[in-house]
Enzyme design. Sequence first.
Site, mmCIF file in Angstrom:
data_model
loop_
_atom_site.group_PDB
_atom_site.id
_atom_site.type_symbol
_atom_site.label_atom_id
_atom_site.label_comp_id
_atom_site.label_asym_id
_atom_site.label_seq_id
_atom_site.Cartn_x
_atom_site.Cartn_y
_atom_site.Cartn_z
ATOM 1 N N SER A 128 14.904 1.657 0.782
ATOM 2 C CA SER A 128 13.833 2.375 1.867
ATOM 3 C C SER A 128 14.430 3.830 2.396
ATOM 4 O O SER A 128 14.821 4.403 1.491
ATOM 5 C CB SER A 128 13.434 1.344 3.075
ATOM 6 O OG SER A 128 12.302 1.858 3.924
ATOM 7 N N GLU A 139 4.520 -3.248 -1.588
ATOM 8 C CA GLU A 139 4.961 -2.000 -0.684
ATOM 9 C C GLU A 139 3.945 -1.758 0.672
ATOM 10 O O GLU A 139 4.367 -1.164 1.492
ATOM 11 C CB GLU A 139 5.463 -0.810 -1.289
ATOM 12 C CG GLU A 139 6.396 -1.168 -2.358
ATOM 13 C CD GLU A 139 7.689 -1.251 -1.812
ATOM 14 O OE1 GLU A 139 8.039 -1.076 -0.617
ATOM 15 O OE2 GLU A 139 8.650 -1.250 -2.683
ATOM 16 N N HIS A 191 7.943 -4.941 1.286
ATOM 17 C CA HIS A 191 8.894 -3.823 1.336
ATOM 18 C C HIS A 191 10.194 -4.439 1.917
ATOM 19 O O HIS A 191 10.406 -5.015 3.036
ATOM 20 C CB HIS A 191 8.334 -2.655 2.397
ATOM 21 C CG HIS A 191 9.268 -1.533 2.288
ATOM 22 N ND1 HIS A 191 9.454 -0.716 1.286
ATOM 23 C CD2 HIS A 191 10.014 -1.126 3.387
ATOM 24 C CE1 HIS A 191 10.399 0.153 1.750
ATOM 25 N NE2 HIS A 191 10.626 -0.234 3.024
#
Length: 502
Positions: A214, A326, A410
Amino acid sequence: MCRIAAVLIAVSLSFASASAADGPVIKIDSGALSGTSTGTADVYKDIPYAAAPVGALRWEPPALPAGWTGTRDASQYGPICPQPPRPEAAAAAVGANLPQSEDCLSLNVWAPKAAKNAPVMVWIHGGAHRFGSGASPLYDGSAFARDGVVLVTINYRLGILGYFAHPALTAAAKSGEPLGNYGAMDQIAALQWVQRNIAAFGGDPRNVTVFGESAGGASILYLLATPSAKGLFAKAIVESGGGWSAPETLAPKEAEGVTFARNAGLADATVAQLRALPVDKTLTLPVSLGFGPFVDGRLIPETPAQAFASGHAIDVPLLIGSNSFEASLMKSFSIPAANILNRLTPAERAIYGGETTNDEALAEAVFTDFAMGAPAHWTAAQASTGAPSWLYHFSYVPTLMRGRVEGARHGSEIPFVFDTLSTITARFNIQPTPEDSTVETEMHAAWVAFAKTGNPGWTAYTPANDTLMEFDSTSGPKTGFRKTQYDALDKAMLPRLDLHRP
């Protein structure tokens, strides 16, 4: 909130305790450290890699840490960098439930016992450049040490303290001195510390793999676009790091800084006034600031997309990929489906029409592709013209979560990478299933192999073969994965990125 003694006192400090005396002891350039031992690793925590960025050092490039006499106790995590509060469970998961302090520029090391010239992996945590630390239980390095890798996790400045520009700070900076990207400077300082000191832990400074997820993955893409980071790492892994950020430059970031200062009651802020602001003011003001690296023209000359398109990116073996859902970030950032779908032309929408007729699900599919999947695919292609690149896709959903989530959310690959899945399942008083453990073993082994050899164990990516590794219940290579969607997004998004800047 600040442990300012290390900055105010230029002489060395002595750190000694009964627990320090009991652990393994090593010597680094700042002094001696005493850590702890597990069955597979010697562990050293809260090691300063830079001076405390407080007082006159707030919003300054990181300075070398002060040395100390005696032996410093390195058995416990140190304070984490200041960040907004989070729900207790979420904070504990990412290591954000520890005491906070501006004096937070420290790192942690897990070293195999009796290691010598072992590969090194340096983890840069995620958290939107606003949250997190190197102390999350999910980032425990014991499994990497067990498998012969020295693992390093770091803290770096976050939020306004980490990414901030203001005309007063620009005027006060020396000619050519980096400014604004203080969190990125911290990451570089940590990698420089690794080059100077990791041999003392049995690591090989010539074989350093930097990896992150990330905001950590995005940070690595920016490191690859930063000339001064060249030589600090030999390989890179980017997990869900995006890569298609539009250029943000110093002037608009200075304007954001002026707005922040005005909201803090400083209409014509001086450097001294900015540095005297209470830390809490940097965390709670209701301002809309975009955090994270930007093109300051000094440290960072161009975006990652520009660097890869022009051939300027640091050329090292690259492993890059993303997850199957995601779009979990849409809820995190309160992004309505209409914001995504309104970007699509009728032709682009038709490409996804066969997947779903539900607007919410369609927006989630598009978001997953354009935010993470397509940029990773494009970056792997650009990188493949130099050192090899490898592409992966993580779509595995742990048995415990099936029926509760839409796909691999995610960040959900992290415990599989670190072999810490049991840390999550223990919260529910259960153990990973055999299938969970198989995927965990596969993914962790691939990351270890990449650190050791520069090859994670499947075919390197090229546009001609268009092959990636999918980690799922039946992991294996896939060819032409979402090619139609990714090609359409390339055509739609790349013209917006100013790839061929003057």
